[in-house]
Design an enzyme around this catalytic site. Structure first.
Site, mmCIF file in Angstrom:
data_model
loop_
_atom_site.group_PDB
_atom_site.id
_atom_site.type_symbol
_atom_site.label_atom_id
_atom_site.label_comp_id
_atom_site.label_asym_id
_atom_site.label_seq_id
_atom_site.Cartn_x
_atom_site.Cartn_y
_atom_site.Cartn_z
ATOM 1 N N ARG A 14 6.066 14.120 23.897
ATOM 2 C CA ARG A 14 5.409 15.174 24.670
ATOM 3 C C ARG A 14 4.079 15.501 24.013
ATOM 4 N NH1 ARG A 14 9.385 19.839 26.827
ATOM 5 N NH2 ARG A 14 7.570 20.035 28.184
ATOM 6 N N ASP B 230 0.823 -1.207 0.000
ATOM 7 C CA ASP B 230 0.000 0.000 0.000
ATOM 8 C C ASP B 230 0.857 1.257 0.000
ATOM 9 O OD1 ASP B 230 -2.341 -1.413 -0.090
ATOM 10 O OD2 ASP B 230 -2.776 -1.257 2.047
ATOM 11 N N ASP C 99 -1.329 13.457 21.899
ATOM 12 C CA ASP C 99 -0.130 13.140 21.122
ATOM 13 C C ASP C 99 -0.265 13.581 19.672
ATOM 14 O OD1 ASP C 99 1.083 12.038 23.309
ATOM 15 O OD2 ASP C 99 0.659 9.956 22.768
ATOM 16 N N ASN D 144 -4.268 8.761 2.087
ATOM 17 C CA ASN D 144 -4.731 8.177 3.346
ATOM 18 C C ASN D 144 -5.028 9.217 4.409
ATOM 19 O OD1 ASN D 144 -4.895 5.492 2.751
ATOM 20 N ND2 ASN D 144 -3.102 4.856 3.918
ATOM 21 N N ALA E 55 -6.313 2.389 7.881
ATOM 22 C CA ALA E 55 -4.868 2.468 8.104
ATOM 23 C C ALA E 55 -4.586 2.989 9.518
ATOM 24 C CB ALA E 55 -4.236 3.344 7.026
#
EC number: 2.7.1.23
Length: 294
Positions: free
Chosen positions: A157, A72, A176, A146, A188
């Site tokens: 952090r 992919d 995050d 995607n 995905a």
């Protein structure tokens, strides 16, 4: 007689298996009375051929079918190059999952032969267009089939940012990062972070938080025409990265804005006639098969 007059070939660069399948494909196409060209990046690693070697720009101008031999990731790279061009993409899977490259290596001659004879299904997939602004200045822009992902880069952090959809404030979040995914990308990275599976025909975009500091923060599905804007808080102690399809990236600065919209350029992706999205999900994701009824 083939429906296609010129076929361009792109192969995964680091795989002996892909090279073997590419040799089989070239041998098969040589018997079909079709002009065949090889991508110049692929040719650097695959020298056992007598094909005309050209750039991807030339492939887009002269070919009406591009066959990608790889995973992919190989097709994602090709998608960004050929979206909006009058060319169709077909994938032969020499990677792992293969949601986009759905012809198996042992079916090359049969399945590709059917496609050349006009026996295939075609679908249009939209891409995401991302722009990074620093004040009024456009720093960079890119497209992704995607997803567009904001993440901390090499630092562990949290990022603080504000999310706006069509200029309406949604939330301020510490996490995050955030995955902005098309329906194509919903199986995905977005899926691994708890996002929903979306049928690729949907005109929608999903926003998936990555490890948010608020338990109530959940994925949001918005209309495909939405304008998504991320304002990176000025008091961040790091410079988040923006990654497109996991393959290209740019480093931001606190105070930057990231704008993501649907690209006007569509990708024409084709599949064998027996392609079924739900069957693909069953086989790739390990869903239980039908066992005779409940």
């Amino acid at each position: 007689m083939s429906q296609f007059s010129c076929v361009g070939l792109i192969g995964r660069l680091d795989s002996d298996n892909a090279a073997y399948s590419l040799r089989r494909l070239i041998s098969f196409l040589a018997k079909q009375n079709i002009e065949v060209m090889l991508d110049e990046e692929t040719a650097e690693f695959y020298t056992e051929n007598e094909l005309e070697i050209v750039s991807r720009e030339t492939l887009a101008k002269r070919c009406d079918l591009i066959i990608v031999v790889g995973g992919d990731g190989s097709l994602l790279s090709a998608a960004r190059a050929f979206a909006g061009k009058p060319v169709k993409l077909l994938g032969i899977n020499r990677g792992r999952l293969g949601f986009l490259t759905d012809i198996s290596p042992d079916e090359i001659e049969y399945k590709v032969g059917e496609v050349l004879a006009g026996k295939y299904v075609s679908e249009s997939r939209f891409l995401l267009h991302s722009q990074l602004y620093r004040g009024e200045e456009l720093i960079s822009e890119a497209v992704a089939l995607n997803d567009v992902v904001m993440h901390p880069g090499q630092f562990i952090r949290m990022i603080e940012f504000e999310l706006y959809i069509n200029d309406e404030f949604v939330y301020r979040q510490r996490s995050d990062g955030l995955i902005i995914s098309s329906p194509t990308g919903a199986t995905a990275y977005a899926l691994s972070c708890g996002g929903p599976i979306m049928h690729p025909s949907l005109d929608a975009i999903v926003l998936v938080p990555m490890n948010p500091h608020t338990l109530s923060s959940r994925p949001i599905v918005v209309h495909g025409s939405s304008r998504i804007r991320l304002l990176i808080a000025k008091d961040n102690h790091l410079s988040p990265h923006i990654t497109n399809d996991g393959q290209t990236h740019v480093v931001t600065k606190p105070g930057d804005e990231v704008v993501v919209t649907k690209s006007p350029d569509l990708l024409e992706l084709i599949h064998p006639t027996d392609h079924n999205f739900y069957e693909t999900c069953r086989s790739k994701l390990g869903w239980a098969s039908h066992t005779g009824g409940c």
